[in-house]
Write a protein that holds these residues in place. Structure first.
Motif, short mmCIF file in Angstrom:
data_model
loop_
_atom_site.label_atom_id
_atom_site.label_comp_id
_atom_site.label_asym_id
_atom_site.label_seq_id
_atom_site.Cartn_x
_atom_site.Cartn_y
_atom_site.Cartn_z
N LYS A 83 43.15 35.96 47.39
CA LYS A 83 44.27 36.39 46.54
C LYS A 83 44.77 35.22 45.68
O LYS A 83 45.04 35.39 44.49
N THR A 84 44.87 34.06 46.30
CA THR A 84 45.31 32.87 45.56
C THR A 84 44.36 32.56 44.41
O THR A 84 44.79 32.30 43.28
N ARG A 85 43.07 32.56 44.68
CA ARG A 85 42.08 32.26 43.64
C ARG A 85 42.08 33.32 42.54
O ARG A 85 41.85 32.98 41.37
N LEU A 86 42.36 34.56 42.89
CA LEU A 86 42.42 35.60 41.86
C LEU A 86 43.56 35.32 40.90
O LEU A 86 43.40 35.40 39.67
N TYR A 87 44.72 34.97 41.43
CA TYR A 87 45.86 34.66 40.56
C TYR A 87 45.59 33.40 39.75
O TYR A 87 45.96 33.32 38.57
N GLN A 88 44.96 32.41 40.35
CA GLN A 88 44.66 31.18 39.62
C GLN A 88 43.64 31.40 38.51
O GLN A 88 43.60 30.64 37.54
N LYS A 96 42.77 32.47 29.15
CA LYS A 96 41.39 32.39 29.62
C LYS A 96 41.33 32.94 31.04
O LYS A 96 42.35 33.00 31.74
N ILE A 97 40.15 33.35 31.44
CA ILE A 97 39.92 33.76 32.82
C ILE A 97 38.80 32.89 33.37
O ILE A 97 37.69 32.88 32.82
N ASN A 98 39.10 32.17 34.42
CA ASN A 98 38.20 31.16 34.95
C ASN A 98 37.11 31.80 35.82
O ASN A 98 37.41 32.31 36.90
N PRO A 99 35.85 31.78 35.38
CA PRO A 99 34.79 32.43 36.16
C PRO A 99 34.53 31.77 37.51
O PRO A 99 34.13 32.46 38.46
N GLN A 100 34.77 30.46 37.61
CA GLN A 100 34.57 29.78 38.90
C GLN A 100 35.53 30.33 39.95
O GLN A 100 35.14 30.56 41.10
N ARG A 101 36.77 30.52 39.54
CA ARG A 101 37.76 31.09 40.46
C ARG A 101 37.37 32.51 40.85
O ARG A 101 37.52 32.93 42.01
N LEU A 102 36.88 33.29 39.90
CA LEU A 102 36.46 34.66 40.20
C LEU A 102 35.30 34.67 41.19
O LEU A 102 35.26 35.52 42.10
N GLU A 103 34.38 33.74 41.04
CA GLU A 103 33.26 33.65 41.98
C GLU A 103 33.77 33.33 43.38
O GLU A 103 33.22 33.83 44.38
N GLU A 104 34.82 32.50 43.46
CA GLU A 104 35.40 32.21 44.76
C GLU A 104 36.03 33.46 45.37
O GLU A 104 35.95 33.67 46.60
N VAL A 105 36.65 34.27 44.54
CA VAL A 105 37.21 35.53 45.04
C VAL A 105 36.11 36.39 45.65
O VAL A 105 36.26 36.96 46.74
N ALA A 149 36.68 43.94 43.52
CA ALA A 149 36.29 44.76 42.37
C ALA A 149 36.82 44.16 41.07
O ALA A 149 36.11 44.11 40.06
N GLU A 150 38.05 43.67 41.09
CA GLU A 150 38.64 43.07 39.89
C GLU A 150 37.87 41.83 39.46
O GLU A 150 37.56 41.65 38.26
N ALA A 151 37.53 40.97 40.42
CA ALA A 151 36.78 39.76 40.09
C ALA A 151 35.40 40.12 39.53
O ALA A 151 34.95 39.51 38.55
N LEU A 152 34.75 41.09 40.12
CA LEU A 152 33.42 41.49 39.65
C LEU A 152 33.47 42.04 38.23
O LEU A 152 32.61 41.75 37.40
N ILE A 153 34.48 42.83 37.95
CA ILE A 153 34.62 43.39 36.60
C ILE A 153 34.83 42.28 35.58
O ILE A 153 34.20 42.27 34.52
#
Length: 401
Positions: A47-52, A64-73, A259-263
């Motif tokens: 959850k923290t990484r998604l918000y970050q 911007k949306i950080n792809p590295q953070r999304l991958e961590e999610v 699902a949000e991170a994948l999208i």
């Protein structure tokens, strides 16, 4: 923002990435119910990484949306899923019933108790003002659903949400819910006149239970409330408490974070079955909603998304579907505003809401949401002083209200 999580794998994560450590981490399971597990910690980190991931400027605009953070999610939610400790309840209702607390969908919950040797028990009194004016309660009918939210549960002949024009049709009177298709989650979420209250077939919600229907409408809240004959329920003076736990993270949240991170990573095809897990569960959660005559009080119709059949599962559509699903799944649970702020859509969404809702309810006549100002509350001056000025106000938040 540095985040540290101690697990059996024992990583410490900061802004620069992982560093190993040697401390013993959290266990997979705990002997004492309610204590944090390794999987719960991974869920909180996800959850923290998604918000970050959603980088914002000082006006709270997503830049911007950080792809590295999304991958961590994706990584951390996978750890929760693969742990095998959690799944969705078969019935959506069980998330809100005392009898099923600490169940398979509860990843982390605030624990409450009753008859524990203290004067009134360690009760949740935070929702004590939300009970309705029925003679079985008597007060106070706070935290009520908006008309906009109720309308949002309407579905089309295809069983999908009516995302663009849902608010053109008002669901208010008892017959409206039989003349329009609706998502079954409406009757788990909103107390509606003529419908059973909180799965109590003989306890029918009535407009007279509303404190001021002429001002706010007649719907009531329901998820966080318990029936007066529940062993978890206690009247405390003029108010009410319950020992029903509050789920801070439930498994449905983990699935939708993933699902949000994948999208946002452009992998919307992988998100589709996750969202459909949530929808299929909702579709099948109707048994406890029947009235005393064994009939459904609403015309339930909800279907999963099927790419190329009832939708075109593009990245844009998937994002909209995900955001819609979060609203329906967690309605009245307190997450909506924070989702909107994370996505950078709070001002647009709330001002569009106010524009219509103020024509229905006069108390909103002068309401407005100011972008770049109202996303976050000011820090109290007392807290700034107590921190020896370590807390600093941002320019955006300093703007005079």
């Amino acid at each position: 923002m540095a985040v540290s999580v101690q697990t059996n794998e024992c990583f410490t994560y900061g802004e620069e990435g992982p560093a190993t450590c040697s401390r013993t981490g959290l266990p997979e399971t705990q002997d004492q119910v309610g204590r944090v597990t390794k999987s719960a910690a991974f869920a909180y980190l996800a959850k923290t990484r998604l918000y970050q991931a959603y980088g914002q400027d000082d006006k709270n605009q997503v830049t911007k949306i950080n792809p590295q953070r999304l991958e961590e999610v994706v990584t951390y939610t996978d750890k929760v899923i693969q742990s095998g400790h959690y799944k969705l309840f078969d019935d959506f209702a069980d998330n809100f019933r005392f009898e099923s607390e600490n169940g398979v969908e509860s990843v982390f919950a605030i624990q409450y108790s009753i008859n524990d040797g203290t004067d009134i028990g360690r009760l949740n009194m935070g929702t004590g003002l939300n009970y309705n004016g029925s003679s079985r309660y008597g007060c106070c009918w706070f935290h009520v659903p908006s008309q906009n939210l109720v309308n949002a549960f309407r579905t089309g002949d295809d069983g999908l949400p009516i995302m663009n024009t849902f608010n053109n049709t008002v669901l208010y009177n008892e017959q409206d819910f039989l003349q329009n298709h609706v998502d079954p989650r409406i009757d788990h979420t909103a107390a509606i006149p003529g419908h059973p209250f909180k799965y109590g077939k003989a306890f029918v919600y009535n407009e007279s239970f509303a404190r001021a229907p002429q001002i706010y409408g007649h719907f009531g809240t329901m998820k966080e409330l318990q029936l007066p004959d529940c062993s978890c329920f206690k009247k405390v003076g003029a108010f009410f408490g319950s020992s029903k736990n509050i789920d801070v993270i439930r498994y449905a949240d983990v699935l939708l974070w993933r699902a949000e991170a994948l999208i946002e990573l452009g992998r919307q095809a992988e998100a589709l079955p996750l969202i459909n897990q949530i929808r299929n569960r909702a579709k099948n959660s109707t048994e406890k909603l029947k009235n005393a005559a064994g009939q459904y009080p609403s015309d339930y119709k909800l279907e999963p998304y099927i790419d190329g059949v009832n939708c075109s599962w593009t990245n844009e559509f998937a994002r909209k579907a995900l955001q819609w699903e979060r609203r329906m799944e967690f309605a009245m649970e307190g997450y909506r505003f924070f989702d909107l702020v994370r996505w950078g859509t709070a001002a647009q969404t709330l001002n569009e809401y106010i524009a219509i809702e103020k024509t229905r309810h006069s108390f909103l006549a002068t309401a407005i949401f100011t972008k770049g100002r109202d996303e976050y509350l000011q820090i109290s001056q007392n807290q700034i002083l107590l921190s020896n000025n370590l807390y600093t106000q941002t320019m955006a938040i300093k703007t005079k209200r």
